[in-house]
Write a protein that holds these residues in place. Structure first.
Motif, short mmCIF file in Angstrom:
data_model
loop_
_atom_site.label_atom_id
_atom_site.label_comp_id
_atom_site.label_asym_id
_atom_site.label_seq_id
_atom_site.Cartn_x
_atom_site.Cartn_y
_atom_site.Cartn_z
N GLN A 5 -21.25 -27.31 20.61
CA GLN A 5 -22.10 -26.58 19.65
C GLN A 5 -22.35 -25.12 20.02
N MET A 6 -22.07 -24.76 21.28
CA MET A 6 -22.31 -23.36 21.63
C MET A 6 -21.43 -22.40 20.82
N ILE A 39 -6.86 -39.10 29.66
CA ILE A 39 -6.69 -37.71 29.23
C ILE A 39 -7.38 -37.50 27.89
N ASN A 40 -7.25 -38.46 26.99
CA ASN A 40 -7.93 -38.31 25.71
C ASN A 40 -9.45 -38.26 25.87
N ASN A 41 -9.95 -39.01 26.83
CA ASN A 41 -11.40 -38.92 27.10
C ASN A 41 -11.80 -37.53 27.53
N LEU A 42 -10.95 -36.92 28.35
CA LEU A 42 -11.25 -35.55 28.78
C LEU A 42 -11.22 -34.60 27.59
N VAL A 43 -10.22 -34.78 26.72
CA VAL A 43 -10.09 -33.92 25.54
C VAL A 43 -11.33 -34.05 24.66
N GLY A 47 -16.79 -30.82 26.57
CA GLY A 47 -16.98 -29.71 27.51
C GLY A 47 -17.11 -28.38 26.76
N LYS A 48 -17.54 -27.36 27.47
CA LYS A 48 -17.83 -26.08 26.80
C LYS A 48 -16.57 -25.30 26.40
#
Lengths: 326, 326
Positions: A5-6, A39-43, A47-48
């Motif tokens: 959201q930033m 990897i999909n979880n990371l995607v 994260g910012k």
């Protein structure tokens, strides 16, 4: 693709960041379900996306910003960042990151090592397929080298209370500032900036990275577990001594000695006493003063860049980021 | 740089292999002494250098073999091979390779992970700086992907006695044959071979890799610890079931069941009984017959390549390699 959201106030950037994540995801073609899910979880971790955001913004310094190529460079950088996060988690024995169980505790170190390796592949593959020159690659590999060097320094200096400010800063220059610098530089180069402008972008990225890490280390002493998504003083508990502690220790080494020489885990009570000592010897204030210096340096480099909407966004985002309280 | 004696009869190739090792070594610029020593030990380990040798030989298929570029492609391939060895050792929990203690037991998994990552960097950096096109890079990353996929299959199928010949072959195609195929293909492309010739080289490399791995798996059942530099039936002890065992099990699954379902480590006595069962059910003979088929396929692809000194060397080396007894 959901983006943090930033970036809500910057619709074009937000769309491009969403493309960055989609591009990474589209390269995840590994048959192994655990690795793919990892990897999909990371995607999708929310994260910012700071590094790709800076890279995308800097791609607008020059005249030839091609969206597809700028997105590719940003995606390659984010994939390297993800790869290093995954491997660092194995190395740090960290068991939570942003309140989720980390990959290696969920599935074992073995899958984490492969997932990281696979993300490195994706990063280079994206560059090979979409970016416009080999120059990025050379920078990316040099970047990876420096990041690894910074992580190794950190590993080697664990539980060594003699760490100096200088060696702390050199560690941070490698493990964090390097990738911010590369993000800004590669974005600028891909967008056809002059070499001088690209070097301004590099320096800006370096100073932003330095401040970003110092702020993170300050927040590790100040923040609560809930806000920051990681346990308070987690670095300290792992023998990683950061700037607020280093500054405070310089004032009164003997006060800290009994704790840092302890063979056992630090107790809740130990941590409270250490926090009070850091407070007493103004460790956080001094670290904050240095962070402010780096912020000023970052903004000075930024001021040298040509005018444009991108520049205003860079100013807003950088100011907000480097003043964050959590 | 010392190069394995198997290349003594081919002075030009031997010189080029020495340049491959020097090029890798010249890229080791990491400050961390453990990682640097680790990589230099690998460079000086006296391995056979099969993949770079095939790459160099195939660079002479076409008309434009430039020594420096051919060496760079071969070095990038060897660096990827070294990186995957280092990470595989962490993953396999293997504690010896070629009779030396492996990196992760000597210095901990942490250094092994970084050393592997650093070798990946070196591989891509060599390509970026010396090779003539991005095409290699794309192939290298696809190659890494397949190698990882093969290793993951192996990890996932551990201690699963139901493994079929088909899935064994698919695992080997990924973890071993892929990099042999890439070695031959990339060498050919760098030397200006036609696309058709490069595909012949690819197929030849694939079949050589398949035979090479099957032979290795056969030798794990036949060889003594002394000759091969690894403990006999080491794969079996780690739950990795290879072709001789799979063939023998197909004949008499129940004979093997009690051993493979054991919760504890297999004893010396268990291993002796299993070896006798494999002998009885002709596991090794059948695996050898399949290896011979692949050898014939490799030599057939090779026969399609244009004449030249390089071709004679390829024939000699391939015949010798695929008939090796240790």
């Amino acid at each position: 693709m959901r983006v943090h959201q930033m970036w809500d106030g910057y619709p074009e950037l937000k769309t491009n960041l969403s493309s960055v994540l989609s591009l990474i995801e589209s390269h995840v073609r590994v048959r192994d379900k655990t690795v793919a899910a990892t990897i999909n979880n990371l995607v999708h971790s929310g994260g910012k996306l700071l590094r790709p955001a800076y890279s995308l913004l800097c791609s607008q310094i020059g005249p030839d910003s091609e969206k597809e190529k700028a997105v590719a460079v940003a995606a390659a950088i984010e994939a390297i960042h993800m790869a290093s996060l995954v491997h660092d988690d194995v190395i740090d024995d960290a068991d939570t990151r942003h309140n989720h169980a980390t990959i290696h505790t969920m599935h074992g170190n073995k899958f984490a090592i492969y997932s990281g390796d696979y993300l490195f592949c994706i990063s280079f593959q994206i560059l090979a397929q979409h970016a416009s020159s080999l120059a990025h690659l050379d920078f990316n590999t040099r970047g990876m080298e420096k990041i690894l060097a910074g992580e190794l320094d950190q590993l080697n200096s664990r539980f060594k209370p003699s760490l100096s400010v200088k060696s702390y800063l050199s560690r941070v220059a490698g493990k964090t500032a390097q990738l911010f610098a590369i993000s800004c530089y590669s974005g600028a180069m891909e967008g056809g900036a002059t070499r001088k402008q690209a070097m301004n972008a590099w320096n800006m990225g370096h100073y932003i990275g330095m401040t970003f890490q110092i702020m993170d280390d300050i927040l590790d002493f100040k923040g609560s577990s809930h806000c920051l998504g990681k346990p308070v003083m987690s670095d300290l508990q792992q023998g990683i001594y950061t700037l607020p502690l280093i500054y405070a220790m310089q004032q009164k080494p003997n006060a800290f000695k009994p704790f840092l020489e302890k063979k056992d885990m630090l107790t809740e009570n130990d941590l409270t006493v250490i926090a009070e000592l850091i407070d007493q010897y103004k460790g956080v204030e001094k670290a904050q003063a240095l962070a402010d210096k780096y912020t000023a340096k970052a903004l000075k480099q930024l001021s040298k860049l040509p005018s444009g909407d991108y520049k205003e966004i860079l100013e807003e985002v950088t100011t907000k980021l480097l003043k964050r309280k959590s």
